[in-house]
Every structure is written in C-alpha cells, then in structure tokens.
Design a protein around this motif. Structure first.
Motif, PDB file in Angstrom:
ATOM      1  N   SER A 236       0.839  -1.200   0.000  1.00 45.34           N
ATOM      2  CA  SER A 236       0.000   0.000   0.000  1.00 45.34           C
ATOM      3  C   SER A 236       0.877   1.255   0.000  1.00 45.34           C
ATOM      4  O   SER A 236       1.835   1.346   0.774  1.00 45.34           O
ATOM      5  CB  SER A 236      -0.905   0.015   1.228  1.00 45.34           C
ATOM      6  N   PHE A 237       0.518   2.206  -0.863  1.00 43.45           N
ATOM      7  CA  PHE A 237       1.237   3.476  -0.954  1.00 43.45           C
ATOM      8  C   PHE A 237       0.249   4.635  -0.961  1.00 43.45           C
ATOM      9  O   PHE A 237      -0.894   4.488  -1.400  1.00 43.45           O
ATOM     10  CB  PHE A 237       2.096   3.525  -2.226  1.00 43.45           C
ATOM     11  N   MET A 238       0.699   5.783  -0.453  1.00 42.08           N
ATOM     12  CA  MET A 238      -0.147   6.963  -0.425  1.00 42.08           C
ATOM     13  C   MET A 238      -0.110   7.658  -1.795  1.00 42.08           C
ATOM     14  O   MET A 238       0.952   7.807  -2.398  1.00 42.08           O
ATOM     15  CB  MET A 238       0.345   7.941   0.647  1.00 42.08           C
ATOM     16  N   ILE A 239      -1.274   8.067  -2.274  1.00 45.05           N
ATOM     17  CA  ILE A 239      -1.346   8.859  -3.505  1.00 45.05           C
ATOM     18  C   ILE A 239      -1.106  10.320  -3.126  1.00 45.05           C
ATOM     19  O   ILE A 239      -1.847  10.896  -2.318  1.00 45.05           O
ATOM     20  CB  ILE A 239      -2.708   8.714  -4.195  1.00 45.05           C
ATOM     21  N   VAL A 240      -0.055  10.920  -3.681  1.00 47.79           N
ATOM     22  CA  VAL A 240       0.285  12.313  -3.352  1.00 47.79           C
ATOM     23  C   VAL A 240       0.056  13.244  -4.534  1.00 47.79           C
ATOM     24  O   VAL A 240       0.405  14.427  -4.478  1.00 47.79           O
ATOM     25  CB  VAL A 240       1.746  12.416  -2.863  1.00 47.79           C
ATOM     26  N   GLY A 241      -0.543  12.717  -5.599  1.00 49.45           N
ATOM     27  CA  GLY A 241      -0.837  13.555  -6.759  1.00 49.45           C
ATOM     28  C   GLY A 241      -1.071  12.715  -7.992  1.00 49.45           C
ATOM     29  O   GLY A 241      -1.096  11.483  -7.936  1.00 49.45           O
ATOM     30  N   TYR A 242      -1.260  13.388  -9.119  1.00 48.30           N
ATOM     31  CA  TYR A 242      -1.370  12.669 -10.384  1.00 48.30           C
ATOM     32  C   TYR A 242      -0.804  13.522 -11.512  1.00 48.30           C
ATOM     33  O   TYR A 242      -0.696  14.753 -11.398  1.00 48.30           O
ATOM     34  CB  TYR A 242      -2.814  12.257 -10.668  1.00 48.30           C
ATOM     35  N   GLU A 243      -0.426  12.833 -12.566  1.00 37.55           N
ATOM     36  CA  GLU A 243       0.043  13.512 -13.774  1.00 37.55           C
ATOM     37  C   GLU A 243      -1.079  13.488 -14.793  1.00 37.55           C
ATOM     38  O   GLU A 243      -1.656  12.444 -15.080  1.00 37.55           O
ATOM     39  CB  GLU A 243       1.278  12.829 -14.353  1.00 37.55           C
ATOM     40  N   GLN A 244      -1.419  14.670 -15.315  1.00 35.77           N
ATOM     41  CA  GLN A 244      -2.493  14.760 -16.286  1.00 35.77           C
ATOM     42  C   GLN A 244      -2.102  14.065 -17.589  1.00 35.77           C
ATOM     43  O   GLN A 244      -0.950  14.126 -18.025  1.00 35.77           O
ATOM     44  CB  GLN A 244      -2.830  16.222 -16.568  1.00 35.77           C
ATOM     45  N   THR A 286     -12.076  12.702  -7.087  1.00 36.72           N
ATOM     46  CA  THR A 286     -11.746  12.714  -5.661  1.00 36.72           C
ATOM     47  C   THR A 286     -10.464  13.491  -5.393  1.00 36.72           C
ATOM     48  O   THR A 286     -10.394  14.302  -4.457  1.00 36.72           O
ATOM     49  CB  THR A 286     -11.596  11.274  -5.140  1.00 36.72           C
ATOM     50  N   LEU A 287      -9.435  13.250  -6.214  1.00 38.86           N
ATOM     51  CA  LEU A 287      -8.157  13.916  -5.991  1.00 38.86           C
ATOM     52  C   LEU A 287      -8.237  15.418  -6.244  1.00 38.86           C
ATOM     53  O   LEU A 287      -7.533  16.198  -5.580  1.00 38.86           O
ATOM     54  CB  LEU A 287      -7.083  13.281  -6.877  1.00 38.86           C
ATOM     55  N   ASP A 288      -9.073  15.825  -7.179  1.00 37.87           N
ATOM     56  CA  ASP A 288      -9.209  17.265  -7.450  1.00 37.87           C
ATOM     57  C   ASP A 288      -9.754  18.007  -6.231  1.00 37.87           C
ATOM     58  O   ASP A 288      -9.483  19.205  -6.056  1.00 37.87           O
ATOM     59  CB  ASP A 288     -10.112  17.500  -8.660  1.00 37.87           C
ATOM     60  N   ARG A 289     -10.513  17.316  -5.384  1.00 35.57           N
ATOM     61  CA  ARG A 289     -11.015  17.948  -4.158  1.00 35.57           C
ATOM     62  C   ARG A 289      -9.933  18.025  -3.081  1.00 35.57           C
ATOM     63  O   ARG A 289     -10.126  18.661  -2.049  1.00 35.57           O
ATOM     64  CB  ARG A 289     -12.224  17.169  -3.626  1.00 35.57           C
ATOM     65  N   LEU A 290      -8.810  17.320  -3.314  1.00 33.89           N
ATOM     66  CA  LEU A 290      -7.731  17.276  -2.323  1.00 33.89           C
ATOM     67  C   LEU A 290      -6.504  18.085  -2.748  1.00 33.89           C
ATOM     68  O   LEU A 290      -5.442  17.957  -2.132  1.00 33.89           O
ATOM     69  CB  LEU A 290      -7.317  15.817  -2.088  1.00 33.89           C
ATOM     70  N   LEU A 306      -0.821  18.107  -7.399  1.00 33.47           N
ATOM     71  CA  LEU A 306      -0.403  17.573  -6.100  1.00 33.47           C
ATOM     72  C   LEU A 306      -1.550  17.680  -5.099  1.00 33.47           C
ATOM     73  O   LEU A 306      -2.302  18.660  -5.097  1.00 33.47           O
ATOM     74  CB  LEU A 306       0.825  18.326  -5.599  1.00 33.47           C
ATOM     75  N   VAL A 307      -1.661  16.648  -4.250  1.00 33.56           N
ATOM     76  CA  VAL A 307      -2.827  16.559  -3.367  1.00 33.56           C
ATOM     77  C   VAL A 307      -2.413  16.230  -1.939  1.00 33.56           C
ATOM     78  O   VAL A 307      -1.285  15.816  -1.674  1.00 33.56           O
ATOM     79  CB  VAL A 307      -3.812  15.477  -3.868  1.00 33.56           C
ATOM     80  N   GLN A 308      -3.360  16.414  -1.019  1.00 32.01           N
ATOM     81  CA  GLN A 308      -3.143  16.039   0.374  1.00 32.01           C
ATOM     82  C   GLN A 308      -3.078  14.505   0.479  1.00 32.01           C
ATOM     83  O   GLN A 308      -3.780  13.797  -0.238  1.00 32.01           O
ATOM     84  CB  GLN A 308      -4.294  16.554   1.232  1.00 32.01           C
ATOM     85  N   PRO A 309      -2.242  13.994   1.375  1.00 28.55           N
ATOM     86  CA  PRO A 309      -2.108  12.530   1.525  1.00 28.55           C
ATOM     87  C   PRO A 309      -3.326  11.932   2.225  1.00 28.55           C
ATOM     88  O   PRO A 309      -3.410  11.931   3.455  1.00 28.55           O
ATOM     89  CB  PRO A 309      -0.836  12.383   2.360  1.00 28.55           C
ATOM     90  N   THR A 310      -4.239  11.403   1.440  1.00 30.23           N
ATOM     91  CA  THR A 310      -5.512  10.893   1.979  1.00 30.23           C
ATOM     92  C   THR A 310      -5.856   9.512   1.440  1.00 30.23           C
ATOM     93  O   THR A 310      -6.264   8.625   2.201  1.00 30.23           O
ATOM     94  CB  THR A 310      -6.668  11.857   1.644  1.00 30.23           C
ATOM     95  N   LEU A 311      -5.691   9.302   0.128  1.00 30.61           N
ATOM     96  CA  LEU A 311      -6.062   8.034  -0.491  1.00 30.61           C
ATOM     97  C   LEU A 311      -4.891   7.055  -0.480  1.00 30.61           C
ATOM     98  O   LEU A 311      -3.768   7.417  -0.842  1.00 30.61           O
ATOM     99  CB  LEU A 311      -6.519   8.244  -1.935  1.00 30.61           C
ATOM    100  N   ILE A 312      -5.165   5.818  -0.067  1.00 29.69           N
ATOM    101  CA  ILE A 312      -4.142   4.765  -0.012  1.00 29.69           C
ATOM    102  C   ILE A 312      -4.421   3.754  -1.113  1.00 29.69           C
ATOM    103  O   ILE A 312      -5.511   3.178  -1.170  1.00 29.69           O
ATOM    104  CB  ILE A 312      -4.126   4.073   1.352  1.00 29.69           C
TER     105      ILE A 312
END
Length: 352
Positions: A236-244, A286-290, A306-312
């Motif tokens: 399990s890893f934390m999602i800290v963002g995404y690349e468009q 979901t990530l856009d809200r973070l 880049l997002v807050q560390p919330t989703l695992i």
C-alpha cells in the motif's frame, strides 16, 4: 492436490483424558449457556511475516495466499458480527457471508478468514472485491464475495487460541460444509513438495504462498508463526498527486505515490496502468477535491497535480529501481481505513 481430512480428535492432556478448561471469570449473563471460556468480543489477528523463500519441513503447512479483506466472523447467540482487521463492524457489507455463518449449526464460534471475489479461474481478485463494495468509501453490499476460512479461534464455549494449529484446522474442517459452491469455504492445504510450491503458485498467477507452523497456538501480531512468500510484490502506498494525461484531455495519466520513512513521506514513483476508465474518473474527481499548494512531497512538472495525503492505493510491482522507485507498477485498487490499511514503510515494516 489436498490432504484428506482426518477424523476430529478430542482435546487431550498428557494423561490422555479429555481436556476441559476451567472458567476464568463468572459466567456472562448474556451467554448463560456457555459452560467454559467466555467468548472474547474481539481477537487481534495473527499476521504473516514476509519471507523470500518457502520454509521446508513437516512442521509447516501451506495454503494459497489470498487477496481480499481479512475478516473475523463472530457467531453469537444473538446473531452474527463480521469484524474487519482494523476492528470495524462490517456485517452490513457482507450479508451473504453473515447468512451462511448463521447456517453453520453452532451456537458460538469465531472464524478467521478472508473475504474474496473469485475470477473465472478461481483466483481471488482484489479489484473485483473493491468494485463489489462500490469502491473506496462506497456503501454497497457485496453479494459476490465469499469467505475463505483458515482458522477457528473459538467454538461452543472453548477458547481455541491456546491450541496448536493442527487441532484448530481439524475442528474447522468438521465445521465447514464441503463444496465449491459454498459461501463459506475452507482454505485447503497444498500437498506439494515445499521446493515446488512457489513455482506452482506463480505459474498459476496466484499471489503467493502462506506457510503456517502446525504446532503453534494462535498468537496475535507478526510473530513468525505464519509466513508469506509472494510471487509478485504488493503493498500500500499513499497517492500524493497525479500527472495529467496528454491524450485524455486532462484526465489521469498516472498516479504519484509515496511511502513512509519515520515521519517523512518519500516519493516512490508513479503508476499508469491497472485502473479502468471508471477508476480514473473516480480518482480524478476525488483527488481534485484534495488539491494543495503545500504538498508533502516537493514534485515539480507542468502537468502534475499535487494533493493532500488521503487516499491509499494497493500497488502490485516487480521490484525497485536503483533510485528507489517502483518497477513495473500496476494499480489494484484503494484500501480502506476500516481494513487497517498501512502505508509501506521504507524502513522495512510491511503489512500483511
């Protein structure tokens, strides 16, 4: 090939008389017919320790490693409770398993097992289980899931946690009905030479092997009594963002991942495969809200969000690169807090 079931033997002491435990406290008024050991409200699960090779010897039994949600099924006089590894009551999420437990014909019992959804080849599919529950934070009930039971911790007034695994297994085999169409099934022992087990499991695209010491009692935590040997690494890893994505009009091209090192977050690379179009849509929404201007990992790039560390996220991977990134990573699904999700620790502490 599995070992044939052996007859259930009575619990014996050294004098070969039937072993009966003495009450350790006054009889529980909520369980007036309980003659021996009070039924615990919860038992912390025994966890498997990760090892690179399969242990060899007659003291070990071997099972297929499953990919689902660890559950404890409490069959009580007033009904059935289904408790997650993290201690949350998910009875309402698994109604078919609860209904099957009520039909087992025992007054009180605690089963330890894994809720799974099987694919067309009979393999546990974590993504399918997640979808059956409506994804992370979903409120759906899972009608497709079954329980694969692999241990019995309590049975009709007897606390079995101090009893060796072989005895607990025999009692469990006597309790669970035979048949591949049952909602509650027993995890069968694999009767192959230890040297061939992992190759056999990997050839069949299974998660790996669980090895358990036959003569040990049930001890909570990661004691080494149970070992896990994996074909493919999954953590399990934390999602800290995404690349468009360039081609998907600003949708998700890949997820940015981080692990823990003490109190710090460490970037471990990205994953761009394994999620469906509906997964990507849900993740982006979901990530856009973070979104945050103060990311826990200082990454830079024109298309990075880049997002807050919330989703695992549960990630399958083949190893590590020299610079500390995941190699050949693939997204499997999101983990729930109720499942006691733990982010991968770069210092070497791994979850089961």
């Amino acid at each position: 090939m599995t070992r044939p079931r052996r007859p259930i033997l009575p619990l014996l002491d050294e004098s070969h008389s039937t072993l009966q435990s003495r009450p350790i406290r006054k009889r529980d008024p909520d369980q007036p017919s309980l003659p021996f050991d009070p039924m615990p409200s919860r038992v912390e699960p025994c966890l498997a320790l990760l090892k690179p090779t399969v242990p060899v010897g007659p003291d070990w039994l071997y099972e297929v490693k499953l990919d689902g949600y660890r559950l404890a099924i409490h069959i009580e006089p007033k009904g059935v409770r289904i408790i997650t590894r993290g201690g949350h009551d998910w009875t309402h999420r698994f109604p078919t398993i609860a209904a099957a437990a009520r039909k087992l014909g025992v007054r009180t019992a605690i089963l330890d097992g894994e809720a799974v959804v099987l694919d067309d080849h009979g393999r546990s599919d974590f993504g399918a289980l997640q979808r059956s529950l409506g994804g992370r934070g979903g409120r759906r009930v899972s009608a497709e899931s079954i329980l694969v039971a692999f241990d019995l911790l309590y049975l009709d007034g007897h606390d079995l946690t101090g009893t060796e695994l072989d005895v607990r297994r025999h009692l469990l085999e006597d309790l669970i009905p035979d048949g591949d169409d049952q909602t509650i099934r027993i995890s069968e022992e694999i009767d192959l030479p230890a040297e061939e087990l992992l190759e056999h499991a990997c050839h069949r695209h299974l998660e790996g092997i669980i090895a358990k010491h036959r003569d040990r009692p049930y001890r909570s935590g990661r004691t080494g009594d149970w070992l896990k040997i994996k074909c493919v690494q999954s953590e399990s890893f934390m999602i800290v963002g995404y690349e468009q994505s360039v081609s998907a009009g600003g949708g998700i091209g890949s997820l940015l991942l981080a692990g823990r090192r003490g109190l710090d977050w460490i970037y471990v690379g990205s994953v761009g495969t394994g999620f469906t179009a509906s997964d990507a849509e849900y993740l982006k929404k979901t990530l856009d809200r973070l979104k945050t201007s103060r990311p826990v990992v200082p990454l830079k790039g024109k298309r990075l969000v880049l997002v807050q560390p919330t989703l695992i996220a549960e990630i399958e991977f083949r190893g590590w690169t020299d610079d500390g990134n995941l190699r050949h990573a693939s997204y499997k699904g999101l983990r729930e807090v109720q499942d006691n999700a733990a982010v991968f620790d770069m210092n070497g502490t791994m979850r089961s």
